[in-house]
Design an enzyme around this catalytic site. Structure first.
Site, PDB file in Angstrom:
ATOM      1  N   ASP A  35       0.793  -1.230   0.000  1.00 54.21           N
ATOM      2  CA  ASP A  35       0.000   0.000   0.000  1.00 54.21           C
ATOM      3  C   ASP A  35       0.828   1.285   0.000  1.00 54.21           C
ATOM      4  O   ASP A  35       1.762   1.425   0.802  1.00 54.21           O
ATOM      5  CB  ASP A  35      -0.888   0.068   1.244  1.00 54.21           C
ATOM      6  N   GLU A 217     -10.579  -1.555   3.377  1.00 54.77           N
ATOM      7  CA  GLU A 217      -9.271  -1.034   3.742  1.00 54.77           C
ATOM      8  C   GLU A 217      -9.018   0.308   3.062  1.00 54.77           C
ATOM      9  O   GLU A 217      -9.703   0.701   2.117  1.00 54.77           O
ATOM     10  CB  GLU A 217      -8.168  -2.029   3.331  1.00 54.77           C
TER      11      GLU A 217
END
Length: 526
Positions: A35, A217
């Site tokens: 990420d 998320e």
């Protein structure tokens, strides 16, 4: 390394994988990344922090890696910014420039950069088994970081409370910091406010809604004008989901609505299924509803997209992780594994009366497309017809990405296709538009090396009904990726590909009729 990390490595891979390293997409030198975190513009530099394993090229030992860039295309990897230790892994989060010195970490004249990240606590911590939000700060423009002694600053005693995105909100009651985070396994976005980044009060929750079959998320929340109108502001809520995305595995969805400083209220037009697709079970109705959700990207390889803070001129720029959790640990590259998407500028435009995101790759910053040393036009053509025929395009070049831009009127043709990374007209990656089904399809089933994981080979599609101006494509082809921006960025598809050695040929074909090629350019970028 633990045994599960060793097991995650691919059994076989091409003997030489340096040819897959991208020319204009960020990769770590010799480690794993996932990420993007803490995206911020400060003192003339774009900072990209990211989930990083400093000790290997599979997921684990989560820390914040760091890279910087002047143009969002060419990145310099910096030392690890915030490292894991015996008590915590450093999960995703964001960075703000504390201009008002609300935290007291800097001064009004020299504001600190403040990172708000998720502490994933280990057995050695008194908070073992929970995830909570913590702070770190930098007083030297992001190059050195110190963890706050009062961590964690926000906990829910939850094992899956993570991914804080923090921004400054200016409302009728004054200014405050707002955090959007997730209760991942409850498919909820949770919102908080703070005056000093240290003490937080609950505001509201949102969800579940739309795609909710997997964990939620990496949320983001930001305002944008619709078609540039400052009197018509909408708020965009990005929520990534894993698994359960439209192309399978992980992906990013978004909602359009209003935010009043406390609640996010989605527009009715952005709610395909108010209670969430999972309530429909494994049915044709659920599959149809999933297609009706709003997706940042219809391909397999764009996840965890979040935006930069502090960008000048009100621009909103996002970057995603160019990978998919279905096969992320198995990509056939070494010693590095995973890359980021191109930076993309996002805007809102009205489509059939509803606000929708459009995206374009950021290729026009100083030193990028405007730099003659970096860009070279390989071909410019147009105003010709093809009928059941092929048109050869320039080959891919080592060390460069290609940007293919085309405007095509399909006419009575059944199919228009770009064949990428071919060798003698066989195999390769195929981007096609099917006029009968009104679909844009990115097919990598014969793209080269696909056998490293059973879920990798795929043909990913997006609905695309053409208007009078025909098909408009901007295709960015790097050494191991294809990013497609159709109809000025209204539809986007991103897929990884790993071409066979020597597969560099590209061509355009028209099948089942005659199409008019209005414009066609190919530019290399390095």
């Amino acid at each position: 390394m633990s045994s599960w990390l060793d097991a995650a490595r691919p059994e076989t891979a091409p003997a030489e994988t340096s040819r897959f390293r991208p020319a204009i997409h960020f990769t770590a030198k010799d480690t794993w990344l996932n990420d993007p975190n803490g995206l911020v513009f400060h003192d003339g530099l774009y900072h990209l922090f990211f989930q990083n394993n400093p000790y290997g090229n599979v997921w684990g030992n989560m820390s914040w890696g760091h890279a910087t860039s002047h143009d969002l295309l060419h990145w310099t990897e910096q030392p690890v910014a915030i490292a894991c230790d015996e008590t915590e892994d450093i999960f995703s989060g964001s960075v703000v420039v504390d201009h008002g010195n609300t935290s007291g970490f800097g001064t009004p004249d020299s504001p600190a950069l403040v990172a708000i990240y998720t502490s994933a606590y280990k057995a050695a911590s008194e908070h073992s088994g929970t995830q909570a939000q913590s702070l770190a700060y930098s007083t030297d423009a992001g190059m050195t970081w110190w963890k706050y002694d009062g961590n964690p600053v926000l906990t829910r005693n939850s094992a899956h409370f993570r991914d804080p995105k923090v921004f400054r909100y200016e409302g009728e009651q004054g200014a405050c910091w707002v955090m959007v985070a997730v209760e991942a396994q409850h498919q909820k976005v949770v919102l908080y406010r703070s005056d000093d980044l240290k003490s937080w009060d609950s505001l509201s929750e949102f969800g579940p809604a739309n795609a909710d079959s997997g964990e939620w998320e990496c949320p983001d929340l930001f305002p944008l004008p619709v078609d540039g109108d400052p009197e018509n502001i909408k708020w965009v809520l990005i929520v990534n989901v894993n698994p359960g995305a439209v192309a399978g595995g992980s992906g990013g969805q978004y909602f359009i609505g209003q935010f009043d400083g406390e609640h996010f209220v989605p527009d009715a037009g952005s709610l395909a299924v108010p209670g969430g697709v999972s309530a429909l079970g494994d049915s044709a109705e659920a599959a149809t509803a999933l297609q009706q959700c709003l997706w940042l990207d219809w391909g397999r390889d764009c996840y965890a997209s979040v935006s930069f803070s502090n960008v000048p001129d009100g621009r909103r720029i996002i970057i995603g992780w160019m990978n998919n959790w279905d096969y992320a640990n198995h990509l056939p590259t070494t010693p590095w594994r995973s890359s980021m998407t191109l930076a993309r500028e996002v805007r809102l435009t009205a489509i059939n009366g509803s606000a929708r995101l459009i995206q374009q790759p950021v290729l026009d910053t100083p030193g990028a497309m405007g730099d003659r040393a970096a860009a070279h036009e390989q071909m410019r053509s147009g105003n010709f017809e093809l009928e059941d025929a092929a048109f050869q395009l320039p080959d891919a070049e080592t060390g460069s990405a290609q940007v293919i831009e085309a405007e095509i009127q399909p006419g009575d043709a059944a199919r228009v296709a770009f064949h990428l990374f071919e060798n003698g007209g066989s195999a390769g990656t195929v981007l096609s538009y099917n006029t009968d089904t009104a679909e844009l399809i990115l097919d990598r089933r014969r793209s080269g090396y696909t056998g490293f994981h059973e879920k990798f080979a795929s043909a990913d599609s997006a609905p695309l009904v053409l208007e009078e101006d025909g098909l408009k494509l901007r295709i960015v082809v790097d050494h191991c990726s294809v990013e497609v921006f159709a109809q000025d960025g209204k539809v986007v598809l991103t897929d990884l590909v790993f071409p066979d050695q020597g597969n560099v040929a590209n061509r355009l074909t028209v099948e089942g009729g005659r199409a008019t090629i209005r414009t066609l350019t190919v530019t290399t970028l390095r």
